[in-house]
Design a protein around this motif. Structure first.
Motif, PDB file in Angstrom:
ATOM      1  N   CYS A   1      -9.954  11.406 -32.966  1.00 11.76           N
ATOM      2  CA  CYS A   1     -11.572  12.053 -33.175  1.00 11.76           C
ATOM      3  C   CYS A   1     -12.266  11.253 -33.658  1.00 11.76           C
ATOM      4  O   CYS A   1     -12.184  10.074 -33.896  1.00 11.76           O
ATOM      5  CB  CYS A   1     -10.989  13.087 -34.049  1.00 11.76           C
ATOM      6  N   SER A   2     -13.597  11.485 -33.605  1.00 14.18           N
ATOM      7  CA  SER A   2     -14.785  10.894 -33.867  1.00 14.18           C
ATOM      8  C   SER A   2     -14.989  11.236 -35.565  1.00 14.18           C
ATOM      9  O   SER A   2     -14.442  12.037 -36.081  1.00 14.18           O
ATOM     10  CB  SER A   2     -16.034  11.217 -33.460  1.00 14.18           C
TER      11      SER A   2
ATOM     12  N   GLU B   1     -17.625  12.424 -36.767  1.00 12.13           N
ATOM     13  CA  GLU B   1     -18.035  13.669 -36.950  1.00 12.13           C
ATOM     14  C   GLU B   1     -17.162  14.695 -36.912  1.00 12.13           C
ATOM     15  O   GLU B   1     -17.001  15.754 -37.718  1.00 12.13           O
ATOM     16  CB  GLU B   1     -19.116  13.809 -35.819  1.00 12.13           C
ATOM     17  N   GLN B   2     -16.123  14.691 -35.924  1.00 17.06           N
ATOM     18  CA  GLN B   2     -15.115  15.565 -35.833  1.00 17.06           C
ATOM     19  C   GLN B   2     -14.294  15.668 -37.191  1.00 17.06           C
ATOM     20  O   GLN B   2     -13.793  16.619 -37.629  1.00 17.06           O
ATOM     21  CB  GLN B   2     -14.098  15.348 -34.610  1.00 17.06           C
ATOM     22  N   MET B   3     -14.096  14.369 -37.709  1.00 16.57           N
ATOM     23  CA  MET B   3     -12.985  14.216 -39.084  1.00 16.57           C
ATOM     24  C   MET B   3     -13.814  14.773 -40.070  1.00 16.57           C
ATOM     25  O   MET B   3     -13.243  15.712 -41.000  1.00 16.57           O
ATOM     26  CB  MET B   3     -12.873  12.803 -39.281  1.00 16.57           C
TER      27      MET B   3
ATOM     28  N   SER C   1     -15.544  17.607 -39.883  1.00 20.01           N
ATOM     29  CA  SER C   1     -15.267  19.027 -40.042  1.00 20.01           C
ATOM     30  C   SER C   1     -13.653  19.335 -40.517  1.00 20.01           C
ATOM     31  O   SER C   1     -13.671  20.149 -41.033  1.00 20.01           O
ATOM     32  CB  SER C   1     -15.480  19.646 -38.543  1.00 20.01           C
ATOM     33  N   PHE C   2     -12.983  18.540 -39.956  1.00 20.16           N
ATOM     34  CA  PHE C   2     -11.486  18.435 -40.147  1.00 20.16           C
ATOM     35  C   PHE C   2     -11.240  18.672 -41.692  1.00 20.16           C
ATOM     36  O   PHE C   2     -10.532  19.312 -42.138  1.00 20.16           O
ATOM     37  CB  PHE C   2     -10.656  17.463 -39.421  1.00 20.16           C
TER      38      PHE C   2
ATOM     39  N   TRP D   1     -21.739   8.326 -35.733  1.00 13.70           N
ATOM     40  CA  TRP D   1     -20.891   9.201 -36.306  1.00 13.70           C
ATOM     41  C   TRP D   1     -20.019   9.761 -34.953  1.00 13.70           C
ATOM     42  O   TRP D   1     -18.854  10.206 -34.958  1.00 13.70           O
ATOM     43  CB  TRP D   1     -21.125  10.217 -37.364  1.00 13.70           C
ATOM     44  N   PRO D   2     -20.847  10.474 -34.040  1.00 10.76           N
ATOM     45  CA  PRO D   2     -20.183  11.079 -32.757  1.00 10.76           C
ATOM     46  C   PRO D   2     -19.388  10.010 -32.028  1.00 10.76           C
ATOM     47  O   PRO D   2     -18.562  10.484 -31.102  1.00 10.76           O
ATOM     48  CB  PRO D   2     -21.370  11.547 -32.073  1.00 10.76           C
TER      49      PRO D   2
END
Length: 66
Positions: A16-17, A19-21, A23-24, A46-47
């Protein structure tokens, strides 16, 4: 894939990126800086910046004061 975010261990099931982290781990994307392995990652990256197994992530929250 295992990563550490602010001294807490997380196991991600897929790459994951940054940015995704965020959210996680339920971190706000506003008012923070992100360092991976002691290198600041600019918000524009980030993305695109992919996390790797064993990465040490530090989320730094901006504060006001003097």
């Amino acid at each position: 894939m295992d990563i550490t975010v602010n001294q807490q261990h997380y196991q991600l099931h897929a790459p994951c990126s940054v940015e995704q982290m965020l959210s996680f781990v339920h971190a706000p994307a506003q008012g923070i800086a992100v360092a991976i392995n002691q290198t600041i990652i600019t918000k524009a990256d980030w993305p695109l910046h992919a996390l790797k197994h064993g990465d040490q992530v530090m989320l730094i929250k901006a504060t006001q004061g003097g």
